[in-house]
Enzyme design. Sequence first.
Site, PDB file in Angstrom:
ATOM      1  N   GLU A 134     -64.408 -36.452  39.800  1.00 30.99           N
ATOM      2  CA  GLU A 134     -63.267 -36.598  39.336  1.00 30.99           C
ATOM      3  C   GLU A 134     -62.225 -36.074  40.465  1.00 30.99           C
ATOM      4  OE1 GLU A 134     -62.201 -38.158  36.679  1.00 30.99           O
ATOM      5  OE2 GLU A 134     -63.548 -37.973  35.263  1.00 30.99           O
ATOM      6  N   GLU A 154     -72.483 -39.027  33.255  1.00 30.92           N
ATOM      7  CA  GLU A 154     -72.094 -38.340  32.236  1.00 30.92           C
ATOM      8  C   GLU A 154     -72.031 -39.074  31.146  1.00 30.92           C
ATOM      9  OE1 GLU A 154     -68.594 -36.027  32.775  1.00 30.92           O
ATOM     10  OE2 GLU A 154     -69.061 -35.572  34.782  1.00 30.92           O
TER      11      GLU A 154
END
Length: 991
Positions: free
Chosen positions: A423, A502
């Site tokens: 991220e 994820e």
Amino acid sequence: MTSELSPLLSDTAPGRGALRPARSWLHSDAPSLSLNGPWRFRLSPTAWVSQDFAAEGFDDQQWDSIPVPSHWVLQGDGAYGRPIYTNIQFPFPIDPPHVPDENPTGDYRRHFHVPAEWSAADRIVLRFDGVESLFRVWVNGVEIGSASGSRLAHEFDVTSAVRPGDNVVAVRVHQWSAASYVEDQDQWWLPGIFRDVTLLVRPVGGIEDVWLRTGFDNGQGRLDPEVVADSTAFPLTLRIPELGVEQVWSSAADVKPLMVADVQPWSAEQPRLYDATVSSATERIALRVGFRTVEIRGDQFLVNGHRVVFHGVNRHEAHPERGRVFDEEHAREDLARMKRFNVNAIRTSHYPPHPRLLDLADEFGFWVVLECDLETHGFDKVGWAGNPSDDPAWREAYLDRIQRTVERDKNHPSIVIWSLGNEAGTGSNLAAMSAWVHARDAERPVHYEGDYTGDYTDIYSRMYSSVAETEEIGTDGARTKLFNCTPSQSIRQRTKPFLLCEYAHAMGNGPGALDEYEALVHRHPRLHGGFVWEWRDHGILATTPDGTPYYAYGGDFAEVVHDGNFVMDGMLLSNDVPTPSLHEYKAVTQPIRFTFDDEKVAISNLRHSADTSDLRFRWRVEHDGTPVASGDLDVSVVTAGGSGWAELPHVAAAPDAETWLTIEAVLAAATAWAPEGHRVATAQLDYSVSRPAPAVRPRKDWHPGDGTLALGIAEFVGGSLARLAGRVVTGPRLELFRAPTDNDESPSDGIEGSDDSTPGVSHAELWRSEGLDRLTSRRLSVAHAADALRTLDKVSAANSGAYVMVESVWSLEDGELELRVEIEPSSGWGSVWPRIGIRFGLPDDNAPIDGAEWFGLGPLESYPDSLRAARMGRFASTIEDLAVDYARPQESGHRSQLRRLTLSSGETEVLRLEALPDLYGRRPGYTLSRHTPQQIAKARHAFELPESTTSHLTIDAAQHGLGSRACGPDVQPEFALRPQARTIRLRLTAG
Ligand code: IPT
């Protein structure tokens, strides 16, 4: 002083003076001195403190003592500040690369003794394995350097600063620095020297670095060594005694690849390691070598030529008392637990773990995605303006981070993929990191999820894509545009192996749909599985003022900004207890699958490379959950990827009991992670003869009555149940509410295919606005018939026109008390419903209901989209153990497909219930709890729940699914509970 400090705190460069290039974290026999232990410590609220403390003769007698390694916020009972939890938010102004003056600064000092013999060393190096976030070091008053990169190792040459005898080292650690902008991972901010500090002798003629690259090809091992040592170190000898390898290199030019015959490969399933040494005359390095070849062929990710399916978890370093301080025993137990739950892969989210963890991963056998310490998520708040990932001023820091990551851990066979970070948006600095890795380690692919378009990475990766979207990614020839991609980029991404770095966000009760994700992996070979978010809750052990221990989450330390319990999203609770989701995960990913076919069962081995010779297969038959026969199945060894057959025993169905066959694959011998007999895979087959529920007896003699009467074990007053089997009972009342799960509380993003997708609105909000948590009722009629009582109630909520008609018929049937409840909703209900049930209150009555025994699905809680771990059987539990201690209290404890239930008080059976199927054959589930859903919904922590000795029994005709909307897709439509009519039929007898 200030002018000197300011540039350092705001410096985007990774500090000054640490040794480069970084090198492997090696097991060397050169002398070393651990500087772990008590250090003198002083905490200041700001960075603007005098540096006098670094002077050799500074008097630190008034200072406190703190252990190294530790996080100061977890020491001293709050005397040194408190942890802060944020997910994406920066807990300081977004003013890069600057940080506020309010900058907790820890000063550390300790003495150490350098033996006289160390004078003969070539160099003496001081190594820090992890310091959060920026630190400066002095030895004997001489400034040595500074470094940032909290979860990375830094070494300093202190040769000229140390002397034989007593020395003093001083370290200043700032909680905030420019580096904090690139360390914005979803976790607690935990400053301090939290990993080991070691003083290392680098001997004359020592070995600076070794990399034993390996490969495996048809039984042959390849070794491609790389050694960093100056000419005085030669000759060097490489030894692998077990393989008869002994190579002497007289100079650097001799260090060449070699082939080794009769080698067993390393894999996560069979982690074969060989002890190796590389020695010079003065230093011996010990390594454990695993032979394996990593490669991408087309859209397939292969190790040793076989496709890898990642049944992985995201693993943070988290310990309820130690924070990110490594505890080897705890880590070892955690990895063993992963193996027991069929986890075969770890993503080291979102930074390199303590280096020992990778030794353990090599040893236990895991496919590891090793991630760099990098995340800049907070820039999302400002539209990614100023994101370091695309700013040349940060290029050096980015490269330094990935170099320290790869260099430190490059020897581990378990690491099969490098990940640039998490991220951090996208940009040229990430591309530069990738280019550096490719040049340094051509074998292992580079992963970074944020490279959505695949411009500089080798693997296509996403997080939290829905089942449908994931399937699209895996579908050959699909033309749909992929997330953030143009058509041509979409085509390019479909040429790569795909993984979900994820998925299945495991916050609170959930996730649902694990099985659907798993099914995709076997339909679409491009899909290589993924990593559940996440392995464990990060709760921090705290105590209430009255001394009750609990696991704290965001907001519990009075943080200015925080993200609540978003840090409690593991399949393991903070105290290491596996939640039902981990059992579901184990069931869904079991490497052995069974398909029943008449008298046979097909056994598929879905493993990467291991056959089934480590397993034993056994069977058992149960009548209504009671074992009646068992034995072993005769199964010949099934190779990886293959399948075999076994004859099933002859199973005779009992005429008056359900007959179930269970088969299991168990470990034939103990392993490093489980005892002999440990269950690896299981399946059940129902042999029961169908026994339809008795038809509802029609009654024509209804007449109005006052509702005060006795029917068998039941006593009624005014139409309401007053006693059952002599005990006071309240209800049953219609219950449509459940204490919202974290998924129920999560606002919709409005784009998913769920039943309630009002952007920004959660299911729970809709339930509360419709009043599901505060239903009221009005009795419309009470009627009697022979041996029967009927009531009609209209149930609704304040300020609502929608209602539910509830018709309850109590009657004696075949001498037993039967309750039939017809639940009939009006039109006009808007949202999905959490449940359709009836709830009984069972007050203490001098003998509290505290246990249950049942025949149905168990042993753990289950929900419509999380049913795979549940099996049909007879189970027993205390009332406390029926619910899971989720960090934030919420819906828990539902047992599906109930047949029979006995409630007890101590050793005494109090009440028996039989649940009859409805016309469609559906059985209700049950929940037994000390608290009502309404009480549970009010509590932020378990200790806030009121004391209670009343037990509440809810019989649910249906429950809504779980989904994973807290960070991902909602409940799939087939498991979403829309308002609908339902029938509940129970037979009740006294215990
Ligand atoms: C995703 C993060 O990568 C991970 O660190 C964690 O925060 C997770 O979410 C939620 O718990 S990012 C999210 C915006 C998809």
